[in-house]
Design a protein around this motif. Structure first.
Motif, short mmCIF file in Angstrom:
data_model
loop_
_atom_site.label_atom_id
_atom_site.label_comp_id
_atom_site.label_asym_id
_atom_site.label_seq_id
_atom_site.Cartn_x
_atom_site.Cartn_y
_atom_site.Cartn_z
N GLU A 40 0.82 -1.19 0.00
CA GLU A 40 0.00 0.00 0.00
C GLU A 40 0.86 1.25 0.00
O GLU A 40 0.54 2.24 -0.63
CB GLU A 40 -0.92 0.00 1.22
N GLU A 41 1.99 1.19 0.68
CA GLU A 41 2.89 2.33 0.71
C GLU A 41 3.67 2.46 -0.60
O GLU A 41 4.10 3.53 -0.96
CB GLU A 41 3.85 2.22 1.88
N LEU A 42 3.83 1.33 -1.30
CA LEU A 42 4.66 1.35 -2.49
C LEU A 42 3.92 1.91 -3.70
O LEU A 42 4.49 2.66 -4.48
CB LEU A 42 5.15 -0.07 -2.79
N TYR A 43 2.66 1.57 -3.87
CA TYR A 43 1.92 1.99 -5.05
C TYR A 43 0.73 2.84 -4.65
O TYR A 43 -0.13 2.40 -3.87
CB TYR A 43 1.43 0.76 -5.84
N LYS A 44 0.65 4.03 -5.20
CA LYS A 44 -0.48 4.90 -4.91
C LYS A 44 -0.62 5.92 -6.03
O LYS A 44 0.30 6.18 -6.80
CB LYS A 44 -0.29 5.61 -3.56
N VAL A 45 -1.81 6.50 -6.09
CA VAL A 45 -2.11 7.56 -7.05
C VAL A 45 -2.20 8.87 -6.27
O VAL A 45 -2.79 8.93 -5.20
CB VAL A 45 -3.43 7.28 -7.79
N LEU A 46 -1.62 9.93 -6.81
CA LEU A 46 -1.69 11.25 -6.19
C LEU A 46 -2.61 12.14 -7.02
O LEU A 46 -2.41 12.28 -8.24
CB LEU A 46 -0.29 11.87 -6.11
N GLY A 69 6.53 6.11 -3.87
CA GLY A 69 5.42 5.21 -4.17
C GLY A 69 4.33 5.78 -5.04
O GLY A 69 3.30 5.12 -5.23
N VAL A 70 4.51 6.97 -5.59
CA VAL A 70 3.48 7.56 -6.45
C VAL A 70 3.75 7.12 -7.89
O VAL A 70 4.71 7.57 -8.51
CB VAL A 70 3.47 9.09 -6.35
N THR A 71 2.91 6.24 -8.39
CA THR A 71 3.09 5.75 -9.76
C THR A 71 2.40 6.63 -10.78
O THR A 71 2.72 6.57 -11.97
CB THR A 71 2.54 4.32 -9.88
N LEU A 72 1.44 7.45 -10.32
CA LEU A 72 0.68 8.29 -11.24
C LEU A 72 0.19 9.51 -10.48
O LEU A 72 -0.32 9.39 -9.36
CB LEU A 72 -0.51 7.50 -11.80
N HIS A 73 0.37 10.69 -11.06
CA HIS A 73 -0.19 11.89 -10.45
C HIS A 73 -1.16 12.54 -11.44
O HIS A 73 -0.84 12.71 -12.62
CB HIS A 73 0.90 12.88 -10.00
N LEU A 74 -2.34 12.86 -10.96
CA LEU A 74 -3.43 13.33 -11.81
C LEU A 74 -3.98 14.64 -11.26
O LEU A 74 -3.77 14.97 -10.09
CB LEU A 74 -4.55 12.28 -11.87
N GLN A 75 -4.72 15.36 -12.11
CA GLN A 75 -5.29 16.63 -11.69
C GLN A 75 -6.78 16.46 -11.45
O GLN A 75 -7.51 15.87 -12.25
CB GLN A 75 -5.04 17.72 -12.74
N LEU A 76 -7.23 17.02 -10.34
CA LEU A 76 -8.61 16.85 -9.90
C LEU A 76 -9.59 17.37 -10.94
O LEU A 76 -10.67 16.78 -11.14
CB LEU A 76 -8.82 17.60 -8.57
N GLU A 77 -9.26 18.46 -11.60
CA GLU A 77 -10.20 19.08 -12.54
C GLU A 77 -10.36 18.30 -13.83
O GLU A 77 -11.31 18.54 -14.59
CB GLU A 77 -9.72 20.51 -12.88
N ASN A 78 -9.44 17.38 -14.12
CA ASN A 78 -9.49 16.62 -15.38
C ASN A 78 -10.31 15.35 -15.25
O ASN A 78 -10.49 14.83 -14.15
CB ASN A 78 -8.07 16.28 -15.84
N GLU A 79 -10.79 14.86 -16.39
CA GLU A 79 -11.51 13.58 -16.42
C GLU A 79 -10.51 12.45 -16.16
O GLU A 79 -9.43 12.41 -16.74
CB GLU A 79 -12.17 13.39 -17.79
N ARG A 80 -10.87 11.52 -15.27
CA ARG A 80 -9.97 10.43 -14.90
C ARG A 80 -10.68 9.09 -14.98
O ARG A 80 -11.89 9.01 -14.79
CB ARG A 80 -9.44 10.64 -13.47
N GLN A 81 -9.90 8.07 -15.26
CA GLN A 81 -10.44 6.71 -15.38
C GLN A 81 -10.28 5.96 -14.07
O GLN A 81 -9.36 6.24 -13.29
CB GLN A 81 -9.71 5.94 -16.50
N PRO A 82 -11.17 4.97 -13.79
CA PRO A 82 -11.03 4.16 -12.55
C PRO A 82 -9.70 3.41 -12.53
O PRO A 82 -9.25 2.90 -13.55
CB PRO A 82 -12.22 3.21 -12.62
#
Length: 646
Positions: A40-46, A69-82
């Motif tokens: 859980e600490e190793l893989y996470k989305v920010l 451990g952040v494999t992907l960082h995304l922006q809240l305002e953008n459309e995101r996939q599950p």
């Protein structure tokens, strides 16, 4: 530096990334590293919003995020996939929009578990709204925890931060706003300053000029700190004597000096002649990144839009750290010296290994050489590659500055503005430069505003009319800023006759005789490719940095506990209620904060004085926002229209 705001914020962000579990301490100036314990600490989305993205960007690069451990960082305002089976760490602003977006994500089931971090913390009504929306959508089980974070500011350097509150001077001085709107603007500043103090872990003594926005912020901040010290979850519980560093050794606490931008308007409008202020003002540096237009290649189609190259400067850039406060001709010399040093290192490599490495080849090609003897120097190639990258970066930045200096006559503008600060510029000189100079309309408007703010007496409308006509002829269609400054001068609210504390000695010089040597820009016709040192031959450096900003004079009086500092109000959150707050004596550490916007030039003035002081002082400079002179002039113009001055 004891008060290292950048490292403190990095440490707080690393804890956030590890689900707010304590992380091992990092060495000063480095990004903390940890050994992953669980999957859980190793893989996470920010997930970040636009504001928190600007908070994280100057501190943690993509590789740093992956290390934690952040494999992907995304922006809240953008459309995101599950993304199933991966926890999501949210770091967003505590706002109604953020609450709606977060609950929508939970309802869609984008992530199995959500760790929510709000900065500034959610107000009780927003926290209640978050709970209700999660329950109504049946997605409350997806939220693991909700954390309060105090990270609503951007730490750009160890001694510099910004609250990134755009239009702050306008928001605090707009006469058309209702009292509730002004109070909201003050509260927003208090929220940001409170976050800075929590991150640093200090409860300072607060000093400010009496009256105006600075005292309003100081009074509200004192109340916030006093309440926090009494609360059960006191965020300053670890802020004992050891937390104050060197200041504790002499029995003192850090000083928080608050100023309203009106304390000195001219420094926010001035042109500059040193590297960091030039890069910020001319090239629009933001979040430690600067975009430079690349030269148009030969044979390019007419009208082709320039290609922008983005560079990161600041901590970790050895050339920037060594030359940020240097005058521009000295920077050109330093770039040339760095290039020669690199070529000498390549020549030495060839001599010792027999490798045929060209000093002009692309840095990436250095790593691909496969000639005899190159393996013996494999350890030196990465260092050479990085050295060449830094030299190329600053050669391009300096080239862009040089083009702007030549096209806009920035040296002449700076020189005349410096003379205005010492009372040596005449209206005839200003009028001549406005009429015949090569600067843009915005540059010339800033020159006129600086002159009006620093002139011993305010010119009459008849005397000013030819200058205004010349500005219009140069393309300045909006002169509302001049009308606003004239009104402020007539009301004794700004300029040479201002009644603010220390205004009488606002711009006392600290080194060298007056009078700037006039020189032209014939040296600018030479190119960087012909050797940067040739640019400065026969050119006398302007006396950049020798004029102290008004804030520097005031901070010196406050930190040294001089008698003139008695005119400032004092607030002490640790003092007994009803007891007069007092500053016990001189202090070595201070946080200097400008309400209404600051800039690199003002910060440079403070840093120069702090380094020369005996003993040296430690100063963290902050502002509601970092402004270019043109952006601040635009706020003055808008105030001129809204106040009816124009």
């Amino acid at each position: 530096m004891v008060l290292d705001i950048r490292q403190k914020q990095i440490d707080a962000l690393v804890r956030l990334l590890h689900l707010n579990a304590p992380a091992p301490a990092s060495r000063p100036g480095a990004v903390a590293t940890v050994t992953p314990v669980t999957d859980e600490e190793l893989y996470k989305v920010l997930v970040l919003d636009a504001f928190t993205k600007d908070v994280v960007a100057p501190l943690l690069r993509v590789n740093d995020l992956r290390r934690h451990g952040v494999t992907l960082h995304l922006q809240l305002e953008n459309e995101r996939q599950p993304i199933p089976d991966v926890p999501a760490v949210y770091f967003v602003r505590g706002s109604e929009e953020a609450v709606s977006a977060v609950t929508a994500d939970a309802g869609k089931g984008l992530y199995d578990s959500m760790h929510l971090n709000f900065s500034p913390p959610l107000t009780p009504p927003l926290l209640e709204a978050l709970a209700k929306q999660l329950v109504s959508s049946g997605s409350a089980h997806r939220v693991s925890k909700v954390f309060d974070q105090y990270l609503a500011f951007a730490a750009l350097e160890a001694g510099m931060f910004s609250l990134a509150q755009q239009g702050s001077y306008l928001a605090l001085n707009d006469p058309t706003l209702r009292d509730t709107q002004v109070e909201a603007a003050v509260t927003s500043v208090v929220d940001g300053l409170y976050a800075v103090l929590v991150t640093l872990g200090v409860v300072p003594i607060i000093r400010c000029p009496k009256g105006g926005a600075a005292e309003a912020v100081a009074a509200q901040l004192e109340g916030r700190l006093r309440a926090a010290l009494k609360a059960r979850g006191n965020p300053f519980s670890d802020a004992g004597p050891a937390a104050y560093g060197a200041a504790a050794a002499v029995g003192g606490r850090p000083l928080l000096a608050l100023f309203d931008r009106t304390f000195e308007l001219s420094v926010a409008l001035q042109h500059s002649w040193t590297y960091a202020p030039l890069v910020a003002d001319v090239l629009g540096m933001a979040s430690n990144r600067v975009s430079v237009p690349e030269p148009t290649p030969a044979g390019a189609a007419p009208g082709r839009a320039p290609i922008l190259k983005s560079y990161e400067v600041g901590v970790g850039d050895p050339f920037w750290e060594a030359n940020a406060r240097q005058q521009f001709p000295n920077v050109a010399t330093a770039v040339d010296a760095s290039l020669k040093e690199y070529k000498a290192a390549v020549a030495e490599l060839n001599k010792n290994t027999g490798a045929n490495v060209s000093a002009d080849m692309d840095p990436n090609q250095l790593m691909q050489q496969n000639t005899a003897g190159l393996m013996a120097a494999v350890n030196s190639l990465p260092q050479l590659t990085e050295q060449k990258r830094v030299v190329d970066k600053h050669t391009n930045i300096a080239s862009a500055l040089l083009r702007a200096i030549k096209a806009r006559g920035l040296d002449q503008l700076y020189q005349l503005e410096e003379q205005s600060l010492t009372g040596k510029a005449t209206m005839a000189e200003v009028s001549e430069l406005v009429q015949k100079g090569t600067g843009t309309a915005a540059d010339k408007l800033r020159l006129v505003l600086v002159f009006l703010l620093t002139a011993e007496s305010l010119p009459s409308e008849d005397d000013l009319r030819p200058i205004e006509d010349a500005l219009r002829a140069a393309g300045a269609t909006d002169l509302a800023a001049i009308a606003y400054v004239r009104r402020m001068r007539r009301m004794n609210l700004a300029g040479a006759r201002a009644t603010a504390p220390a205004a009488a000695s606002a711009l006392a010089g600290d080194g060298g005789p007056g009078g700037l040597a006039a020189f032209g820009l014939n040296w600018a016709d030479k190119t960087f490719g012909q050797g940067l040192t040739s640019l400065t031959k026969g050119v006398k450096n302007l006396l950049a940095g020798e004029q102290q900003a008004a804030v520097t004079v005031a901070v010196e009086a406050l930190m040294d506990a001089k008698p003139e500092a008695e005119a400032f109000a004092t607030f002490d959150p640790k003092a007994a209620p009803g007891r007069a707050a007092r500053q016990s004596g001189p202090c070595r550490e201070a946080i200097v904060f400008m309400i209404g916007g600051g800039n690199y030039l003002e910060r440079e003035s403070l840093a120069t004085w702090a380094g020369r002081a005996a003993p040296p002082k430690s100063i963290v400079y902050g502002a509601t926002e970092l402004l270019t002179g043109e952006a601040f002039a635009a706020q003055l113009a808008e105030l001129g229209r809204r106040s009816g001055a124009a």
